[in-house]
Design a protein around this motif. Structure first.
Motif, PDB file in Angstrom:
ATOM      1  N   MET B   1       0.739  -1.156   0.120  1.00  0.00           N
ATOM      2  CA  MET B   1       0.156  -0.072   0.080  1.00  0.00           C
ATOM      3  C   MET B   1       0.689   1.401  -0.126  1.00  0.00           C
ATOM      4  N   TYR B   2       1.958   1.358   1.014  1.00  0.00           N
ATOM      5  CA  TYR B   2       2.803   2.381   0.964  1.00  0.00           C
ATOM      6  C   TYR B   2       3.464   2.873  -0.421  1.00  0.00           C
ATOM      7  N   LYS B   3       3.928   1.581  -0.937  1.00  0.00           N
ATOM      8  CA  LYS B   3       4.479   1.536  -2.366  1.00  0.00           C
ATOM      9  C   LYS B   3       3.597   2.305  -3.245  1.00  0.00           C
ATOM     10  N   TYR B   4       2.161   1.963  -3.269  1.00  0.00           N
ATOM     11  CA  TYR B   4       1.482   2.584  -4.252  1.00  0.00           C
ATOM     12  C   TYR B   4       1.327   4.017  -3.806  1.00  0.00           C
ATOM     13  N   ILE B   5       1.025   4.270  -2.588  1.00  0.00           N
ATOM     14  CA  ILE B   5       1.059   5.782  -2.326  1.00  0.00           C
ATOM     15  C   ILE B   5       2.253   6.562  -2.659  1.00  0.00           C
ATOM     16  N   ILE B   6       3.463   6.178  -2.501  1.00  0.00           N
ATOM     17  CA  ILE B   6       4.609   6.848  -2.953  1.00  0.00           C
ATOM     18  C   ILE B   6       4.579   6.777  -4.442  1.00  0.00           C
ATOM     19  N   ARG B   7       4.346   5.767  -5.475  1.00  0.00           N
ATOM     20  CA  ARG B   7       4.383   5.841  -6.672  1.00  0.00           C
ATOM     21  C   ARG B   7       3.161   7.008  -7.017  1.00  0.00           C
ATOM     22  N   ARG B   8       2.134   6.942  -6.525  1.00  0.00           N
ATOM     23  CA  ARG B   8       1.087   7.951  -6.872  1.00  0.00           C
ATOM     24  C   ARG B   8       1.417   9.340  -6.589  1.00  0.00           C
ATOM     25  N   ILE B   9       2.462   9.582  -5.461  1.00  0.00           N
ATOM     26  CA  ILE B   9       3.006  10.834  -5.298  1.00  0.00           C
ATOM     27  C   ILE B   9       3.881  11.206  -6.352  1.00  0.00           C
ATOM     28  N   LEU B  10       4.694  10.144  -6.603  1.00  0.00           N
ATOM     29  CA  LEU B  10       5.739  10.448  -7.588  1.00  0.00           C
ATOM     30  C   LEU B  10       5.273  10.745  -9.144  1.00  0.00           C
ATOM     31  N   ILE B  11       4.062  10.265  -9.412  1.00  0.00           N
ATOM     32  CA  ILE B  11       3.304  10.501 -10.678  1.00  0.00           C
ATOM     33  C   ILE B  11       2.881  11.921 -10.507  1.00  0.00           C
ATOM     34  N   PHE B  12       2.510  12.478  -9.332  1.00  0.00           N
ATOM     35  CA  PHE B  12       1.827  13.490  -9.305  1.00  0.00           C
ATOM     36  C   PHE B  12       2.839  14.769  -9.543  1.00  0.00           C
ATOM     37  N   LEU B 306      -5.673  12.893  -3.376  1.00  0.00           N
ATOM     38  CA  LEU B 306      -6.149  12.365  -2.167  1.00  0.00           C
ATOM     39  C   LEU B 306      -7.306  11.486  -2.139  1.00  0.00           C
ATOM     40  N   ALA B 307      -7.940  11.485  -3.318  1.00  0.00           N
ATOM     41  CA  ALA B 307      -9.044  10.510  -3.422  1.00  0.00           C
ATOM     42  C   ALA B 307      -8.339   9.243  -3.733  1.00  0.00           C
ATOM     43  N   ASP B 308      -7.541   9.163  -4.586  1.00  0.00           N
ATOM     44  CA  ASP B 308      -6.736   7.857  -4.830  1.00  0.00           C
ATOM     45  C   ASP B 308      -5.904   7.184  -3.464  1.00  0.00           C
ATOM     46  N   ILE B 309      -5.361   8.097  -2.864  1.00  0.00           N
ATOM     47  CA  ILE B 309      -4.754   7.567  -1.544  1.00  0.00           C
ATOM     48  C   ILE B 309      -5.769   7.317  -0.529  1.00  0.00           C
ATOM     49  N   PHE B 310      -6.806   7.966  -0.237  1.00  0.00           N
ATOM     50  CA  PHE B 310      -7.796   7.563   0.604  1.00  0.00           C
ATOM     51  C   PHE B 310      -8.516   6.293   0.227  1.00  0.00           C
ATOM     52  N   TYR B 311      -8.556   6.138  -1.096  1.00  0.00           N
ATOM     53  CA  TYR B 311      -9.194   4.656  -1.664  1.00  0.00           C
ATOM     54  C   TYR B 311      -8.391   3.569  -1.271  1.00  0.00           C
ATOM     55  N   CYS B 312      -7.129   3.804  -1.634  1.00  0.00           N
ATOM     56  CA  CYS B 312      -6.249   2.668  -1.213  1.00  0.00           C
ATOM     57  C   CYS B 312      -5.946   2.436   0.128  1.00  0.00           C
ATOM     58  N   ILE B 313      -6.130   3.680   1.144  1.00  0.00           N
ATOM     59  CA  ILE B 313      -6.057   3.145   2.643  1.00  0.00           C
ATOM     60  C   ILE B 313      -7.525   2.649   3.138  1.00  0.00           C
ATOM     61  N   ASP B 315      -9.804   1.066   1.473  1.00  0.00           N
ATOM     62  CA  ASP B 315     -10.193  -0.224   0.849  1.00  0.00           C
ATOM     63  C   ASP B 315      -9.194  -1.216   0.552  1.00  0.00           C
ATOM     64  N   PRO B 316      -8.640  -2.056   1.590  1.00  0.00           N
ATOM     65  CA  PRO B 316      -7.715  -2.813   1.382  1.00  0.00           C
ATOM     66  C   PRO B 316      -7.977  -4.079   0.471  1.00  0.00           C
ATOM     67  N   ARG B 317      -9.332  -4.207  -0.177  1.00  0.00           N
ATOM     68  CA  ARG B 317      -9.276  -5.071  -1.017  1.00  0.00           C
ATOM     69  C   ARG B 317      -8.689  -4.760  -2.592  1.00  0.00           C
ATOM     70  N   ILE B 318      -8.782  -3.383  -2.619  1.00  0.00           N
ATOM     71  CA  ILE B 318      -7.948  -2.989  -3.887  1.00  0.00           C
ATOM     72  C   ILE B 318      -6.432  -3.393  -3.955  1.00  0.00           C
ATOM     73  N   ARG B 319      -6.007  -3.987  -4.899  1.00  0.00           N
ATOM     74  CA  ARG B 319      -4.622  -4.438  -4.871  1.00  0.00           C
ATOM     75  C   ARG B 319      -3.980  -3.807  -6.256  1.00  0.00           C
ATOM     76  N   TYR B 320      -3.074  -3.135  -6.061  1.00  0.00           N
ATOM     77  CA  TYR B 320      -2.181  -2.504  -7.201  1.00  0.00           C
ATOM     78  C   TYR B 320      -1.128  -3.444  -7.273  1.00  0.00           C
ATOM     79  N   ASP B 321      -0.571  -3.585  -8.613  1.00  0.00           N
ATOM     80  CA  ASP B 321       0.298  -4.420  -8.953  1.00  0.00           C
ATOM     81  C   ASP B 321       1.761  -3.693  -8.489  1.00  0.00           C
TER      82      ASP B 321
END
Lengths: 312, 321
Positions: B1-12, B306-313, B315-321
């Motif tokens: 999850m943290y990986k995803y958040i960090i990647r999301r911020i890096l895209i930002f 924020l919406a993406d990060i929130f969603y990820c936090i 809803d643990p069912r969501i898995r990002y590769d």
């Protein structure tokens, strides 16, 4: 077929389509399109939508015959007059006949809505197909581009472009709308294509040596025609609201071209707003009815193409 | 999850840069000097004109101009307004910002308080009278252009009944304390409802289908089977899950709210960012237009992030590769 019919409820309810329809495998008599059409025909709201829309189209086509006056001709002796037998809905701030402008206004709304939709569809289908079919780097590039486009509210972006271009014509206006609103459709088509890519027929088509172009046009687009049609329809409604909104703030199709948005913009004048509701309410109702009719049709198409859509 | 958040911020970050490039390109296409707001009258002595251009850095190579602009933005200098005779753009924007923020929050509050309960009710009692009413309202709310709705609201409630003021944010500056607050809210009612209308219809539809979805899932059946009351099933299990998409929807609907605010403020002559933007468009006040484009863009990018990060936090069912 009998079995199919028995499972179909007469879809009076706008919400839930019939429970799990299994297309019977041994009956090849009806194409998916015919089945969709049969379902569409039973949707009463969609039929109401068609009736309203066809009437508005007829009005716009025969505006020349129905109008009582030239919609662009000013008469400075008759400014902001109330209704009379000569001018059924009175006259506007330049003495133009409101009733005739109302009729001609439908023409602009429909033309702008329809051509902007076609234009957006072309951009969206091309980019969405490329992104969804090829995936990988090109997909992420196109997706980042849509993200970026969606970061600018399209009303704001359109207004900015309009402030830069020297003169607005209908063609330019349509182009601006299309260039600012393609991302949504691109995403939807891309999503559909991504799921189609995983299916066996794709592998089959590849195996017999079909070109990418052929796979996209012969296999993918026909399979995605449902979501494409539905979203294009709903998009046309948005385009009409968008056009009237820009004309309303005085940044759309310039006067004296009669548009519903231009007619409503008169109501920013408190005098007309208060004393001459007949001058602006019909134009607003025109937009409202057109958009409502198109939305009804769009929802009907959605249920028709994908009977499970509302149950997700 | 943290990986995803960090990647999301890096895209930002590159997105933010790309946004500045778009705004810069738009500004390049605009006549005059759209960033600093120095008026360049082409009719003056060509030599003086050239000198001014040189002074303002308009003859620099495009990349240099871009970086100069970027550094001045980062230091908070958004240039000066042409229309307001050289007033700083930052000043203009910060002056109008609170009004639009109150309007947006008010509209959002109306939207949520109406759409969520009705959406839940519609889903629990589908095909009831209220459900049909809500569906009908949804169709109306999405088909009526907000400026037309606003005009009708003014015509009916302001002109005919005289219940609410039709424009502005306050009656006078002399009010203080609680009366001032009530006066402000009083002015917000009509524009707030107008702005919130389309959102209410959208959220209601979403809420209904989400709750319906969750109610059909296995864990709800289990919860009922172990004897939980229907209320605690609703609040403990259904709502928590059904609200997730709604919150993310809020992040993505932000752009629609901004677009809506521009036109709603115009209808109600409301002194916010929307009217400032429209006024600048009409007067071709490019420094203001470009700054506001950038500002709206940044808002929306942050909202999506924020919406993406929130969603990820949540809803643990969501898995990002």
């Amino acid at each position: 077929m009998q079995q199919l019919n028995a499972q179909e409820t007469p879809s009076v309810e706008p919400i839930r389509p019939p429970e799990g329809q299994e297309p019977s495998k041994n009956k090849a008599s009806k194409s998916p399109f015919q089945l969709a059409f049969a379902r569409f025909r039973k949707n009463k709201l969609a039929i109401v939508g068609i009736v309203i829309l066809v009437s508005i189209v007829l009005i716009s086509v025969f505006a020349d015959l129905l109008a009582t006056h030239d919609p662009t001709k000013s008469n400075l002796l008759l400014i902001e007059n109330g209704p009379s037998s000569e001018h059924i809905l009175g006259t506007d701030g330049s003495g133009r006949d409101n009733f005739s402008r109302l009729l001609y206004g439908s023409r602009i709304s429909l033309i702008v809505g329809f051509s902007a939709m076609i234009f957006t569809l072309m951009i969206g289908t091309t980019l969405g197909s490329i992104a969804g079919y090829y995936g990988g780097k090109i997909d992420s590039f196109i997706m980042r581009l849509t993200d970026l486009m969606q970061a600018l509210p399209f009303f704001v972006l359109a207004l900015t472009i309009i402030s830069i271009v020297p003169e607005i014509t209908i063609a330019l206006f349509v182009t601006i709308i299309a260039l600012t609103s393609w991302p949504n459709l691109t995403r939807i088509i891309r999503g559909t294509f991504l799921s189609l890519r995983e299916q066996e027929f794709m592998l089959g088509a590849k195996a017999i040596g079909a070109s990418d172009f052929r796979i996209i046009f012969k296999h993918f687009i026909p399979n995605a025609i449902g979501p494409i049609t539905v979203n294009a329809t709903l998009m046309m409604a948005q385009m009409i609201i968008f056009e009237s909104g820009l004309s309303f703030v005085g940044m759309g199709i310039p006067q004296p071209t009669p548009t519903w948005g231009n007619m409503l913009s008169q109501a920013q004048n408190i005098r007309i707003l208060r004393n001459h509701p007949e001058a602006w309410i019909p134009a607003g109702l025109g937009i409202f009815l057109t958009v409502l009719a198109i939305n009804f049709i769009g929802d009907g198409l959605r249920d028709a193409f994908d009977p499970k859509s509302n149950r997700r | 999850m943290y990986k995803y958040i960090i990647r999301r911020i890096l895209i930002f970050i590159p997105m933010l840069l790309a946004l500045t490039i778009i705004v810069f390109a738009l500004a390049q296409a605009a006549p005059g000097d759209p960033f600093t707001g120095q008026i360049l009258d082409p009719n003056i002595d060509p030599e003086v004109y050239e000198m001014r251009r040189e002074e303002l850095g308009l003859n620099d190579p495009i990349p240099v101009q871009y970086f100069n602009w970027l550094t001045s933005i980062l230091s908070g200098d958004l240039g000066q307004s042409i229309y307001y005779n050289g007033r700083s753009v930052l000043d203009l924007i910060s002056q109008r910002f609170p009004n639009t923020m109150y309007l947006g929050l008010f509209a959002l509050a109306i939207t949520l308080t109406i759409s969520i309960p009705i959406g839940i009710y519609s889903a629990r009692k589908p095909y009831s009278a209220l459900d049909y009413g809500a569906t009908g309202f949804g169709f109306l709310g999405l088909a009526i252009p907000n400026f037309f709705f606003g005009l009708i609201a003014i015509y009916v409630f302001s002109i005919n009944f005289g219940w609410f003021p039709s424009q502005g944010t306050i009656t006078s500056n002399n009010l203080t304390g609680i009366t001032a607050l009530i006066d402000r809210l009083h002015h917000l009612v009509l524009p707030g409802i107008t702005l919130g209308l389309a959102g209410t219809a959208t959220y209601m539809r979403y809420m209904r289908s989400e709750v319906l979805d969750v109610l059909g899932s296995d864990y709800i059946r289990t919860a009922k089977a172990k004897g939980m009351s229907s209320n605690s099933v609703l609040y403990k299990h259904t709502l928590r899950n059904a609200l997730i998409p709604i919150v993310t929807l809020m992040g993505f609907e932000f752009g629609a709210l901004v677009s809506g605010a521009v036109i709603t403020e115009q209808v109600f002559n409301f002194p916010g960012l929307g009217t400032l933007f429209l006024q600048s468009v009409m007067n071709q006040d490019y420094p203001v237009i470009m700054s506001m484009c950038l500002l709206f863009g940044v808002f929306i990018l942050v909202g999506n992030l924020l919406a993406d990060i929130f969603y990820c936090i949540v809803d643990p069912r969501i898995r990002y590769d």
